[in-house]
Structure formats: C-alpha cells, structure tokens
Design a protein around this motif. Structure first.
Motif, PDB file in Angstrom:
ATOM      1  N   GLU D   9     -59.312 -25.443 -30.632  1.00 60.35           N
ATOM      2  CA  GLU D   9     -60.418 -24.491 -30.659  1.00 60.35           C
ATOM      3  C   GLU D   9     -59.898 -23.112 -30.275  1.00 60.35           C
ATOM      4  OE1 GLU D   9     -64.196 -25.419 -29.844  1.00 60.35           O
ATOM      5  OE2 GLU D   9     -63.923 -27.568 -29.389  1.00 60.35           O
ATOM      6  N   LEU D  10     -60.590 -22.124 -30.776  1.00 54.45           N
ATOM      7  CA  LEU D  10     -60.174 -20.741 -30.562  1.00 54.45           C
ATOM      8  C   LEU D  10     -59.976 -20.438 -29.067  1.00 54.45           C
ATOM      9  CD1 LEU D  10     -59.667 -18.035 -31.964  1.00 54.45           C
ATOM     10  CD2 LEU D  10     -62.094 -17.523 -31.713  1.00 54.45           C
ATOM     11  N   LYS D  11     -60.917 -20.942 -28.272  1.00 52.32           N
ATOM     12  CA  LYS D  11     -60.877 -20.624 -26.848  1.00 52.32           C
ATOM     13  C   LYS D  11     -59.652 -21.231 -26.141  1.00 52.32           C
ATOM     14  CE  LYS D  11     -63.860 -24.507 -25.498  1.00 52.32           C
ATOM     15  NZ  LYS D  11     -62.753 -25.381 -25.022  1.00 52.32           N
ATOM     16  N   ASP D  12     -59.064 -22.256 -26.741  1.00 52.54           N
ATOM     17  CA  ASP D  12     -57.924 -22.901 -26.100  1.00 52.54           C
ATOM     18  C   ASP D  12     -56.583 -22.300 -26.511  1.00 52.54           C
ATOM     19  OD1 ASP D  12     -59.714 -24.654 -24.873  1.00 52.54           O
ATOM     20  OD2 ASP D  12     -59.640 -26.055 -26.574  1.00 52.54           O
ATOM     21  N   LEU D  13     -56.615 -21.302 -27.348  1.00 52.82           N
ATOM     22  CA  LEU D  13     -55.356 -20.750 -27.854  1.00 52.82           C
ATOM     23  C   LEU D  13     -54.709 -19.821 -26.824  1.00 52.82           C
ATOM     24  CD1 LEU D  13     -56.323 -19.827 -31.521  1.00 52.82           C
ATOM     25  CD2 LEU D  13     -55.077 -21.839 -30.701  1.00 52.82           C
ATOM     26  N   PRO D  14     -53.390 -19.741 -26.815  1.00 55.35           N
ATOM     27  CA  PRO D  14     -52.707 -18.727 -26.005  1.00 55.35           C
ATOM     28  C   PRO D  14     -53.184 -17.337 -26.415  1.00 55.35           C
ATOM     29  CG  PRO D  14     -51.126 -20.281 -26.947  1.00 55.35           C
ATOM     30  CD  PRO D  14     -52.459 -20.609 -27.547  1.00 55.35           C
ATOM     31  N   ASP D  15     -53.090 -16.419 -25.495  1.00 54.68           N
ATOM     32  CA  ASP D  15     -53.678 -15.101 -25.739  1.00 54.68           C
ATOM     33  C   ASP D  15     -53.122 -14.399 -26.972  1.00 54.68           C
ATOM     34  OD1 ASP D  15     -55.371 -15.395 -23.655  1.00 54.68           O
ATOM     35  OD2 ASP D  15     -54.238 -14.130 -22.261  1.00 54.68           O
ATOM     36  N   ASP D  16     -51.804 -14.442 -27.153  1.00 51.07           N
ATOM     37  CA  ASP D  16     -51.233 -13.700 -28.289  1.00 51.07           C
ATOM     38  C   ASP D  16     -51.718 -14.293 -29.617  1.00 51.07           C
ATOM     39  OD1 ASP D  16     -49.695 -16.031 -27.671  1.00 51.07           O
ATOM     40  OD2 ASP D  16     -48.056 -15.278 -28.899  1.00 51.07           O
ATOM     41  N   LEU D  36     -55.188 -21.669 -37.749  1.00 52.64           N
ATOM     42  CA  LEU D  36     -55.610 -22.639 -36.729  1.00 52.64           C
ATOM     43  C   LEU D  36     -54.804 -23.930 -36.819  1.00 52.64           C
ATOM     44  CD1 LEU D  36     -59.467 -22.046 -36.829  1.00 52.64           C
ATOM     45  CD2 LEU D  36     -57.821 -21.308 -35.070  1.00 52.64           C
ATOM     46  N   ALA D  37     -54.510 -24.361 -38.033  1.00 47.64           N
ATOM     47  CA  ALA D  37     -53.830 -25.649 -38.198  1.00 47.64           C
ATOM     48  C   ALA D  37     -52.465 -25.653 -37.523  1.00 47.64           C
ATOM     49  CB  ALA D  37     -53.690 -25.984 -39.686  1.00 47.64           C
ATOM     50  N   LEU D  38     -51.770 -24.524 -37.612  1.00 45.41           N
ATOM     51  CA  LEU D  38     -50.437 -24.472 -37.003  1.00 45.41           C
ATOM     52  C   LEU D  38     -50.487 -24.130 -35.513  1.00 45.41           C
ATOM     53  CD1 LEU D  38     -48.278 -22.679 -39.744  1.00 45.41           C
ATOM     54  CD2 LEU D  38     -48.732 -25.113 -39.460  1.00 45.41           C
ATOM     55  N   ALA D  39     -51.653 -23.653 -35.049  1.00 47.46           N
ATOM     56  CA  ALA D  39     -51.728 -23.159 -33.669  1.00 47.46           C
ATOM     57  C   ALA D  39     -51.620 -24.278 -32.649  1.00 47.46           C
ATOM     58  CB  ALA D  39     -53.021 -22.385 -33.456  1.00 47.46           C
ATOM     59  N   ARG D  40     -51.750 -25.498 -33.084  1.00 50.67           N
ATOM     60  CA  ARG D  40     -51.562 -26.599 -32.140  1.00 50.67           C
ATOM     61  C   ARG D  40     -50.124 -26.666 -31.623  1.00 50.67           C
ATOM     62  NH1 ARG D  40     -50.106 -31.104 -34.403  1.00 50.67           N
ATOM     63  NH2 ARG D  40     -51.525 -32.424 -33.231  1.00 50.67           N
ATOM     64  N   ARG D  41     -49.271 -25.934 -32.200  1.00 44.46           N
ATOM     65  CA  ARG D  41     -47.883 -25.852 -31.734  1.00 44.46           C
ATOM     66  C   ARG D  41     -47.510 -24.371 -31.627  1.00 44.46           C
ATOM     67  NH1 ARG D  41     -43.862 -30.442 -33.735  1.00 44.46           N
ATOM     68  NH2 ARG D  41     -45.087 -32.265 -33.111  1.00 44.46           N
ATOM     69  N   PRO D  42     -47.800 -23.779 -30.490  1.00 44.94           N
ATOM     70  CA  PRO D  42     -47.654 -22.316 -30.374  1.00 44.94           C
ATOM     71  C   PRO D  42     -46.269 -21.779 -30.721  1.00 44.94           C
ATOM     72  CG  PRO D  42     -48.972 -23.169 -28.576  1.00 44.94           C
ATOM     73  CD  PRO D  42     -48.443 -24.372 -29.302  1.00 44.94           C
ATOM     74  N   ALA D  43     -45.213 -22.454 -30.298  1.00 44.92           N
ATOM     75  CA  ALA D  43     -43.876 -21.898 -30.572  1.00 44.92           C
ATOM     76  C   ALA D  43     -43.621 -21.861 -32.081  1.00 44.92           C
ATOM     77  CB  ALA D  43     -42.809 -22.741 -29.879  1.00 44.92           C
ATOM     78  N   GLU D  44     -44.029 -22.933 -32.772  1.00 49.67           N
ATOM     79  CA  GLU D  44     -43.847 -22.942 -34.222  1.00 49.67           C
ATOM     80  C   GLU D  44     -44.747 -21.894 -34.878  1.00 49.67           C
ATOM     81  OE1 GLU D  44     -44.016 -27.056 -35.669  1.00 49.67           O
ATOM     82  OE2 GLU D  44     -43.096 -27.716 -33.805  1.00 49.67           O
ATOM     83  N   TRP D  45     -45.983 -21.763 -34.357  1.00 47.67           N
ATOM     84  CA  TRP D  45     -46.909 -20.758 -34.890  1.00 47.67           C
ATOM     85  C   TRP D  45     -46.291 -19.370 -34.823  1.00 47.67           C
ATOM     86  CZ3 TRP D  45     -49.274 -16.255 -33.804  1.00 47.67           C
ATOM     87  CH2 TRP D  45     -50.478 -15.940 -34.475  1.00 47.67           C
TER      88      TRP D  45
END
Lengths: 191, 191, 191, 191, 191, 191
Positions: D9-16, D36-45
């Motif tokens: 969910e948007l609210k759970d994403l890292p700030d950047d 959003l689909a890739l955001a579950r893995r922030p470093a890869e995103w």
C-alpha cells in the motif's frame, strides 16, 4: 552428380570398393549414387559403409529392416535431404510392402498408416534428429512401454544419428537420388 | 558413464579395440570416455573411429588440426553436446596453443579471437550443422574467397556432419566427458 | 574493449565509481571489464550495479550465491553472451567449489552435475530467458515442489531478467571477458 | 495486480518511493501499476527506475522521446509483454502525436507509418531483442547511414536491453496494465 | 476419412455439389477425398471450391497450371499436409510431365529440377507461407527480374495463401489422400 | 491502399459486389479496405466473402460472434497481420463489449481477461495457426472438457484456417486498416 565433386569412374575405384559397387549393381540393377559420390574418398567411403552396414544390416534386436528404413526416411525428411528420402523411401516401401508409407512418413509421420509401436519409435528418432540435447528418461520410458529394449533404443538413436551425418553430406554435396528409386516399391511385383 | 549403457571393461574388449584404447591411454594418460562407451558395440566402434581418423587425422588439405577441432567444438556447442565441447575444446586449446579459444567458440564463435579465414570456415560449418538443406553456391564462393578449395570445403562439411552424428550419440547415451579434459590446455606447459 | 565504445580511464571516473572499481580490483586482483565498459555512462553504471547488487548480493531467501551465479551462467549461454558466461562461470566455480560445473551448465544444464532443486531452478530461469510470455501457474508449482517460495521465484526471475539485459549490452558492445576469468576456480586453491 | 505478488500500500512505501509515486500520480492522474508492483522490493525499485530514467529521460543524443517509446513498444510486442505494450504504447501515441502508431508497431513495425530512420532504428532494436549475439558491424553501418551516431546506437541497444528485462519481469509476475493506458493518446485532446 | 468428421454419402449431397462430385469422378476415375470431406458443410464447400477454381483454373497470367500445382505442393510440404502434398503432387507430375518433380519440391525445392523462374516463384511462395509479415519490395523485385508481373505475383501469393488454409483444414480434420494419387503421373502413359 | 495493387473505384465494381460494399458502408459508416482491395478480382472477392460469411455469420453452434472475432484477432496477431488485428480487434471489442480485450489477446492471449473456455478455444486456434500438423486427439479432448462439440471445433479450426489465408493476403498486398477501426469499441456508447 554435382560438377563440384565429380564421382570417380568405376574402373578407377580401389578393388574393395569396386567389388561392393558391382555387388550392389548386381542386386539392384543400378548403382545408387551415394556409392559413387563418396568413393572419391576411399577411407571415408569404407568407414561410411561399415557404419551403415553395422546399423542397417544388424541381425539382432527387435527392429525390423522396415523399421530401420522408416527411421531413415522420416528423419531425412526433417533434414530436407532429397537423396535419403527418395532412396531410403524406396527401400522402406519394399521392406514394409506398403507402397504408400514412405510418402506418408516423409510428409507427416503423425498421419502415417503405421503401428503405435512405430509411431513411438519415430517420436524418439525425431527427438534425436531435432532436439537430442533434451532427451530425458521419460523418452526412454515411452519406448519401453512399447516393448523396446535399451539396445533397441540405441539402434534407433544410432540410425537417426548416422543419417544426421548422411543427410548433411548429401545436402552439401548435392548428391541426387537415382531416378530408379522414385518408382521402386510403388507397383505390385510383376509375376 | 550412464547406467543404461555401461561401458565394457578393458579386458573384455576385442584385441584391435583394446590395442587402440591402450594406445590412447598411453598417449593421453587416460582413456577418453567415448572410446569405452562405444566399445560395447565393436562393429560400430570400428566404423566410428575409422571415420573419425579419416577426417581428423587427414594429412593433406589446408585445414590444420586446430581448424578441425575448432569446427568440432563450435558445432558441438550448437548441438549442446557436453562431451564433444569439453573433450574437443581441450584438444583445440592444445593444437591452437590458445587457452581461451575453446570457450570463445563454444559460447559465440562470432566473438572469438580467430582469423577471418577461420570465421568463414565456422560460418559454413554452422550452416552444415543447422541448415544444410539451404547451402547454395554463394556459400562456396565465400569460402573460396578465403583460399579454401572444394576439397577443403568437403573436409569442413564432413567434419561438421560426422559430429552431427557424434553429438547425437553422446547426448542420447549421456556420455560424460572425462574430468581431465576440462583443464587440459588451459595452463602453460610445465617445463 | 571494443574500439567503438572505448572505456574511460580510471583517473577520469567519478569518485563513487572509481571507489567501487578500486574495491573490486583490490578484491579480485583485476578490474572486470564490465566495470569500465559501462563507466562511460555514469548514470547507467550506477543503476546497473545497484540492480546487480540488489539481486546478486541479496542476503535473505533460500538461493545461495552459487545458485545465483548458476542462473546467470546458464541463461547467458542461451543468449550466447561471451562476457557473462566466462565471468560468471568463474564466480560460479568458486562459489560452488566445483571446477566443472560452469562448463556443464553453459553447454547443457540438463547434463550438469547439480541437484534436482537446482535443475528445477534452471528450468524456470530458462523459461524466463526464452519464453517468458508462456509462464503459467504450473511453472510455479514445479518450483514449490522443491521448496522454493514465491520470493525465491522472484529472485530467480529477476536474475534471469537482469541478465537478459546484461547479455544484450555485452553482446552489442562486444565487451570481452578479462583473460583472468577463464582459469579462475578451475584449480585447487594453492595452500 | 497478481495475488502471488501483492503490491504494497502507498502508505507503507519508503519515503523516496512514495514521493515518486505521488509525483507520477499527480502528473498522470493515476499510478501506473509497475510503480507499485515493483515497490515491494525497494532496492530493486530504486535501481529499476534509476536505470529507466537514465535511458528514457536522457536529454542528449538524437533520439526523441517518441523514438525511445517506439523502441519499447516494438520490442515489448516481440516479447509478448502486455504491460509494456499497453503502457508504453500509450506514451508513444502521446509523444508522437500519432494515435495509430502504437498499434502499428506492436503488430508489425514493418507496416507502420514511421520514417525510414525510425524503421532502421527498429530493425536494430529488434536484433538486440531477438538475436543480440549476431550483431555485426554491418548493423552499425545501417544506422550510421541514417545519421545515428554510435552514442545513439548505444541508446537504442540499452533501451531494448532494459525492456528485455522489464518484459520478463512483467510477464513472470503478471503485472497488468492500468485500464487508463488503453485509451490514452487515441483521442484528440479536449480543448 | 476420419471418424470424427464422417463424409456425407453422395446421395445426400445438395444437387450442385453432387453434380461437381460426379463430374470430377467422371474425369479422374475417383472422387478426391477433399470433395466429400468438406461437403458436410455445403456453404463452406461452395466457397472453398469457388476460390480454388478462381485461383487454380485461372486462364490469364503467365503462371502455367504446372506452376500453380508446384506452388501448392511445395508450400503444403512446408506445412506438413499429407493430403495436399500427395494429391497436388500427383497433378503437378501430370501437368509438368515430370514424374520426379513432386517428390523433389516436397523434400527440398532448392534441389529440384526446375527452371530458375520457377525457383524464384517458389522462394516467394515459401515466404508467403512462412514469413508473410516480412515480405518487402525486394521480394517483388526478385520476381520482376524473372518476368513475373504484379498480377502474377498476386497469383503466387493467393495460391500460397489459399493452401495455407487448406493445409490447416486437412491437417486438423485428418483428411487422408486417396490411394490413387500416390501413383498418378509416375508412369509413362499407356498407349 | 498499396500503389502496387490499387483498389477499383466503387462505380467500376460489378453490381453484386457494389451492393455489398454499399451495404457495409451503410452499416459501418465506411468501407473496410479489404472489401475494395480484393474487389479488383471479382471471382476471388466473391469466394472470399462467401467463405467469410459462412464462417463468421454462422448462426448455429456454441461459438458466439465474439468468440469468432477473438479467434481472428489472436491468430492474426501471431501472423503479424496489421489489417486483421486492427479491423477484427475493433469488431471483437464491440461484440464482447470489452474495450480492452482486443489489445490483450493481440499481445498475449494467455494474460487476457477471458473465460477459461475462451482460453481453451484460443489454445486450439493457435495450434491450428502455428503447428497444425501436430494436432492430436488430446487437443480435441481439451476442448470437449470445456463443452465444445466436434462441430464447434471445426468452426474454430476453419476460422483460424481462413484467416491464415487472409493474413497472408493482407500482408503481401499491404492492405492498411481503415483509421476508423483503431478507435471503434474503445469508448462507452454515446447515449
């Protein structure tokens, strides 16, 4: 015969090769072109026919001579080898006593009037021909289910392998099939 | 060696085969697996190695021994044949005195550090390997431009053809390369 | 390095890139060519290695470092990428402590001496590499059966995907592998 | 979004990441699913979008933004990637101001209403996409003839390479295109 | 005839279809199976044969009836359609008065004993059969060089297209060729 | 319309063809290009549309009009036929009342938002399109499991076959889709 690689004349052949050529001429009424086309290189000729005979004239095992020629005709069609389809298709018709079978397996072996056992044999031969790196235990199982032993399977694979070579030789050197082959085995035998 | 097709023991081999096996063992320090794997069928073994020697040990013509092994390694990679890529890649490294060349032609011969003449040779060998039915006069012209004679071209095609067979045999029977091959020719010769 | 896309000199690199290059040189004893070849475009370099590190240096999940390099080596061979097969094959040998495995998976991973779990992993990686549009639930099931979680499967797919890109970059720009890679991990470690 | 890999969910994403997502939402009126689909893995995103931006938002060189999206749409169709064809096809229509061009290049770029320069660009991009190991000097010459510099060619190849990765990610994870994309750029802009 | 799609009996056919069937029986001595196999759907039958006749019995243009049958036999072999290769191969032999030509074009048209003009015609027909989306002006130029007009080229393409359909119908419905076709045109005409 | 094969003018058409063209113009608001492009050959035009109508306007059987257009759009995308994908994709959107479905099946029907029954239908249609010689009983079984009768299967195969022809015609003659098709069915119907 292609102009690039002219066949030697019969009189110029080494004695052992000449003897075999005369023998096949005696038996068939003509000399299949491959016997002369390859004879320009006697050492290769000798190995080629020794290998051919070991696989195609083999007495033991459950593959009939018709089965063997069927493998050759089917895989040679996949390799688009005119010489082998026409020449071995002729022999296939004779051994199987089925004037239609060679054309059938050459165009689409899945539609041919053959036994389920032969169909399984050709499925494997085609995998050797086209995707040998993907052969797996399941492919052997499918053949065992039709009564083929592992030695029979070696026969199938070795024949498909040998003609993988032959097809490439005949294709690159443009060895044409003798005209006699086209009609052989298509007509009821004269009484 | 695969469980399905166990290799015979050295002591059970026919004398001529045993002699050759001992000779290669003497020379190489080990027996390449193909010598034993095929020996379970002596007639096929004899034809196979007679053919192999006629093509690979041929003295005349402009192809070097390194050229010949390069054809084998390159086309065997296209056929995904582990035995032939590893075993002949080793011999290629030794003949060419280039420790990197086998890996290069196996992965992508277009990027290999080889001569333009060898590149043309491999283009033709790959066409024999993959699309032999499409070979045309232009393919011969391309080789003539690099000084290959029609007899040299026969050599290239016959080697590619022979290994079209060998690759299929090693793939279907799962003949593993000897471990010794993997490292051969990669290190400077010990003084 | 190709003449078309010359690599920058170390001294001309941005500080962050120079630092990483020096670090890898310190660790490996040489600078893998990809670090310099891509450095001519710093923004792409930074994204490339950030992505690489996120996938290849990831700590969690059940894939070992050896598993990851095995995916790279196998799919890069399917894409005929000389740089990646040679460089990552070297790292694979080291991580797996198996001097033969890289050549095996590069030629035919179906014949490689790997675990059934690794085999299933490579089947999936190859489907991502070659036929990603056909991936279906059954492909996930096959991996679950070997204990891979959906997050592990993401790792497999993302690595195969990342090197689908890398292989194309190294192929088009003709980035050659450093000579050092060819021999790495093939010899027992000196004591 | 697939059940297997639910988007955070948007609210759970890292700030950047959240900031970028909000920015794109602001600009487009919706959040493209890949963000959003890739955001579950922030470093890869982070690496994915850094790379994406370096290639697609690049200011210099002769490729227009439309050219870049045309490469994406064409090669993504070859890889049968629904997300990328629909999403980047939409952007292509907008940049090129041609409501028909995305469907044309997706089905058969050879029939598309594009410039000869774009046709040459796509021929090369498709070779990177499908046969990168066969790229040769002649391919570069063909592009030079249309005024592309070697740096432009790097852009073409890098974009085709990056989407070789993206297509595989979207295919394996079944990322669906947002419905909004299907119609974007097809209608004259409302006044 | 396949059990799945049994052919109707002659007596049950609509009058116009029955008349044509009787006419072809009168002329050929038997009813080619396709006439009955498709007759179970009269509307499709009528359209099929109207199209067939418009293309194959066309009077104007430079394509001979033999040329037309040669296109059918060659492309049907590429589609592995047993019915069309055997049936149209028979007619080809008769029109061309060449008992060998059908087998030649079916196996490898590049090796067939045909004119250079026919070779160019078949190159184009095969491109329509296998890669129609890649047809370009250069393909038309190659035919113009042999004297084909654009209307002739339409004939070639339309015949290859019509049999792209016929081959798929005969393949899916397993329509077997009549036995009579296999031998037709292979023997000198009885006096 | 291509310069090579200009379409006749409406006034020059035979009466029956003119009547149909006017009828379709009345109904659609424009004349789809294929009606004019093929009209330069009236006999072929008549057979083409008779066949088309027999298959696409067929009243009985379980395939809906939407199903039929879905087969056309999907297989035409596999054949990269711009005309058929765009024109029949438009009709598909209208019949299915789904503005997104045509783009989905054209790019990758496996990811389309369609029923499992439609998915099975498309699997078979694609096999007819791409590998008709390999169709086997198991393919029929898969369709029976979704309630398709053998007559329904004939419909699927015949439609895929007919467009195998149409795609080749439109590709070779470069028949462009009318601009109107691109947007049809994408917007909610105006009230």
């Amino acid at each position: 015969m292609s102009n690039r690689y002219p066949a030697p004349e019969l009189k110029d052949l080494p004695d052992d090769i000449k003897a075999r050529v005369l023998e096949v001429q005696e038996k068939s009424g003509f000399v299949p072109n491959v016997f002369l086309a390859l004879a320009r290189r006697p050492a290769e000729w000798r190995a080629f026919f020794a290998y051919h005979d070991a696989l195609m004239l083999k007495q033991d095992g459950s593959l009939t001579k018709g089965d063997r020629e069927m493998i050759v005709t089917t895989t040679s069609a996949a390799n688009q080898c005119l010489y082998c389809v026409v020449a071995h298709g002729a022999i296939l018709r004779i051994y199987e006593k089925k004037p239609l079978v060679a054309d059938q397996v050459a165009v689409n072996y899945r539609k041919a009037d053959i036994s389920p056992r032969q169909r399984a044999m050709l499925d494997f031969a085609m995998k050797v021909c086209l995707h040998s790196s993907e052969i797996a235990d399941a492919d052997f199982d499918a053949l065992h289910a039709h009564g083929f032993s592992d030695e029979d399977i070696w026969d199938i694979a070795a024949i498909a392998g040998f003609f993988a070579m032959s097809n490439r030789l005949a294709n690159f050197a443009s060895i044409p099939p003798n005209e006699e082959f086209y009609l052989m085995g298509r007509l009821p035998k004269a009484k």
